[in-house]
Design an enzyme around this catalytic site. Structure first.
Site, short mmCIF file in Angstrom:
data_model
loop_
_atom_site.label_atom_id
_atom_site.label_comp_id
_atom_site.label_asym_id
_atom_site.label_seq_id
_atom_site.Cartn_x
_atom_site.Cartn_y
_atom_site.Cartn_z
N ASP A 1 0.83 -1.21 0.00
CA ASP A 1 0.00 0.00 0.00
C ASP A 1 0.88 1.27 0.00
O ASP A 1 1.87 1.35 0.72
CB ASP A 1 -0.86 -0.03 1.27
CG ASP A 1 -1.96 1.00 1.26
OD1 ASP A 1 -2.83 0.92 0.38
OD2 ASP A 1 -1.97 1.87 2.16
N GLU B 1 1.82 -0.63 -4.96
CA GLU B 1 0.75 0.31 -5.29
C GLU B 1 1.40 1.69 -5.34
O GLU B 1 1.59 2.35 -4.33
CB GLU B 1 -0.36 0.31 -4.22
CG GLU B 1 -1.55 1.15 -4.67
CD GLU B 1 -2.16 2.05 -3.61
OE1 GLU B 1 -3.26 2.53 -3.85
OE2 GLU B 1 -1.53 2.30 -2.56
C1 NOJ Z 1 -4.46 2.89 -0.85
C2 NOJ Z 1 -5.58 1.97 -0.54
O1 NOJ Z 1 -5.87 1.22 -1.67
C3 NOJ Z 1 -6.73 2.82 -0.08
O2 NOJ Z 1 -7.93 2.11 0.02
C4 NOJ Z 1 -6.37 3.48 1.22
O3 NOJ Z 1 -7.39 4.37 1.61
C5 NOJ Z 1 -5.06 4.26 1.09
N1 NOJ Z 1 -4.05 3.55 0.36
C6 NOJ Z 1 -4.49 4.55 2.44
O4 NOJ Z 1 -4.03 3.37 3.01
#
Ligand code: NOJ
Length: 560
Positions: free
Chosen positions: A210, A269
């Site tokens: 993440d 990500e």
């Molecule tokens: C990316 C995640 O996919 C999302 O759902 C989240 O709100 C943010 N990062 C913060 O962790």
């Protein structure tokens, strides 16, 4: 000497499960791990290789689990560690790999480390694991810099010190309940290496990382450019995103996962631009995958699609990695709805609410099926989001009082947030909550149309979206499309995306009509699968896969 077999992830199709909304075994309205285990055969029937499960760790759920209070356990609402072990065992027995979600940029404010930091003094070792700073201006009353939270408002929150005086400020790039770690701190690094080992030892096949691009901030925390845009700027120009030192972290993690057998996967990500910046996350000693969000944001226009695919492939080729393709996830408007609204790169993010013009569902579904058929033909790996195989639209009429996404509550510019893509999925039309559970409770209400789109209404129905996905995935596997070489085809006009994919001596020709007039299909090739009606002409917003090669038979071939 025979070449080594490719690692499993190289050409894999990975299905994202959002645990709150996939299957609810205990009937409390929130999905859970036993629910996921019970529904795993669906993924085998669909024909994917792996499942990525969004966070299920102990969490106050202020950001649906992306606010982790304990990185080595399961939240009782989702089950237990034993339930996790049972899930992984069942998945492996079914031939599915399991990816878990790691949230290293920030913890929950309920995490013991953050609670210790609040109780400790400014400058203490406890504070040093997070990013605490004195405020600016008289009395330190203004935040340390002008950074904004992705969810709206300032990225800094001021605390009250233990003695009751107005205190320091801490950084949170997301909700105030999600304080950012300081990744220059050795203890943060070693803690996360230990967390990686904890899950690797339990048998996970990899991690989705993440906010991979946000973990390191520019030293000195300078102000960001005044007019910076969180969604679309080239990221390295902003002091909180895509800083060069972030790559050291992934190099050390790669060394760590490489000590395990079984080709464990790291997937970043990283919402970064341009494509060359994204490619840096998948250099040979870093992550294996990075989500191709540039592709996800590409408008449904033939020239844009061709350009995005070409650039994406060139960028990863330069570092010897594979590209990933993705159209939907739990943060963006579902593509069955997104493709029916005016096509801009930013239409993915803010959500669509009851007060917005309501999208044309038929157009959206037609385009979504065509877009998926295009995507699943592309070389590399692909990610699917739960429910897209049913053609689920975004829930666009959720009333404000049911919304839970902090984006909605913090937004300063009217974003309705991401709840619309997170509604529980329908399995059986005539059961409570369309089969999500036995009680009918759901943490977000399901639109009535989800009943007609449930798995049992689509299974075995030849032109259903579920059967289309099954056909595409089976053909993709049989014809080796993931490992193929793509060549563009000319001669079909500007509104058609036309290419051939050659793999192991088999050629698949792909034609996607993004224009508004039908296109006569080349008569010499058999249709393998079509996203629309089976006809000898290709209707607008339709993609077809043909068996064989057009070069030398009319179509003009030109290498990408
Ligand atoms: C990316 C995640 O996919 C999302 O759902 C989240 O709100 C943010 N990062 C913060 O962790």
């Amino acid at each position: 000497m025979p070449s080594a077999p490719s690692p499993w992830w190289r050409y894999a199709v990975i299905y994202q499960v959002y645990p709150r909304s996939w299957a609810d075994a205990d009937g409390d309205g929130l999905g859970d791990l036993p629910g996921i285990t019970s529904r795993l055969p669906h993924l085998v029937e669909l024909g994917v290789d792996a499942v990525w499960i969004s966070p299920f760790y102990p969490s106050p759920q202020r950001d649906a689990g992306y606010d982790v209070a304990d990185y080595r356990d399961v939240d009782p609402r989702f089950g237990t560690l034993d339930d996790f072990d049972a899930l992984i065992e069942r998945a492996h027995a079914l031939g599915l790999k399991v990816i878990v979600d790691l949230v290293p940029n920030h913890s929950s404010s309920d995490h013991p480390w953050f609670q210790e930091a609040l109780a400790a003094a400014p400058g203490s070792p406890e504070r040093a694991r997070y990013i605490f700073r004195d405020g600016r201006g008289p009395g330190g009353d203004s935040p340390p810099n002008n950074w904004r939270s992705k969810f709206g408002g300032s990225a800094w929150t001021r605390i009250t010190e233990a003695d009751g005086s107005p205190g320091q400020w801490y950084l949170h790039l997301f909700d105030e309940s999600q304080p950012d770690f300081d990744w220059s701190h050795a203890e943060v690094r070693s803690e996360f290496e230990d967390i990686l080992r904890f899950w690797l030892d339990r048998g996970v096949d990899g991690f989705r990382i993440d906010v991979a691009h946000g973990m390191v901030k520019t030293e000195g925390f300078p102000d960001a450019p005044d007019d910076y845009d969180l969604a679309v700027d080239p990221t390295a120009s902003q002091p909180m995103w895509d800083q060069p030192a972030v790559h050291d972290i992934f190099r050390s993690w790669r060394r760590l996962v490489d000590t395990y057998d079984g080709d464990r996967l790291l997937c970043a990500e990283a919402w970064v631009r341009p494509d060359e910046a994204l490619a840096r996350y998948v250099r040979p000693d870093e992550c294996h995958h990075s989500f191709n969000f540039g592709y996800l944001m590409t408008p449904w226009r033939a020239a844009d699609q061709r350009e995005s695919i070409t650039r994406s492939l060139e960028a990863v080729r330069s570092v010897g990695a594979v590209q990933t393709w993705v159209l939907s996830n739990h943060d963006v408007v579902r593509h069955a709805t997104r493709l029916a609204v005016p096509q801009t790169t930013t239409s993915v993010i803010p959500g669509i609410g009851p007060d917005d013009p309501q999208p044309d569902a038929e157009l959206g579904l037609r385009r979504a099926r065509a877009a998926t058929a295009l995507m699943l033909a592309l070389p590399g790996a692909a990610y699917l989001y739960q429910g897209e195989e049913l053609g689920l639209p975004e829930a666009t009429t959720l009333p404000p009082d049911v919304r839970q996404d902090p984006t909605f509550w913090r937004s300063d510019d009217g974003d309705v947030g991401r709840d619309g893509c997170r509604v529980p999925v329908p399995w059986e039309a005539d059961r409570p909550a369309f089969g999500f559970n036995e009680t009918g409770a759901t943490w977000l209400p399901q639109p009535a149309v989800y009943g007609q789109l449930s798995v049992d209404r689509q299974r075995g129905v030849p032109d259903s979206t579920f059967e289309l996905y099954r056909s595409l995935l089976a053909l993709r596997r049989d014809r080796g499309l993931g490992r193929g070489e793509l060549s563009w085809l000319g001669g079909f006009g500007t509104d058609v995306v036309a290419f051939a994919v050659v793999a192991g001596g088999t050629t698949t020709t792909v034609l996607a009509n993004l224009g508004d007039t039908p296109l006569a299909l080349p008569s010499q090739l058999d249709v393998l699968v079509t996203s629309g009606p089976a006809r000898r002409d290709l209707l607008p917003d339709t993609t077809v896969w043909l068996d064989g090669d057009l070069s030398g038979t009319g179509g003009i071939s030109s290498r990408a």
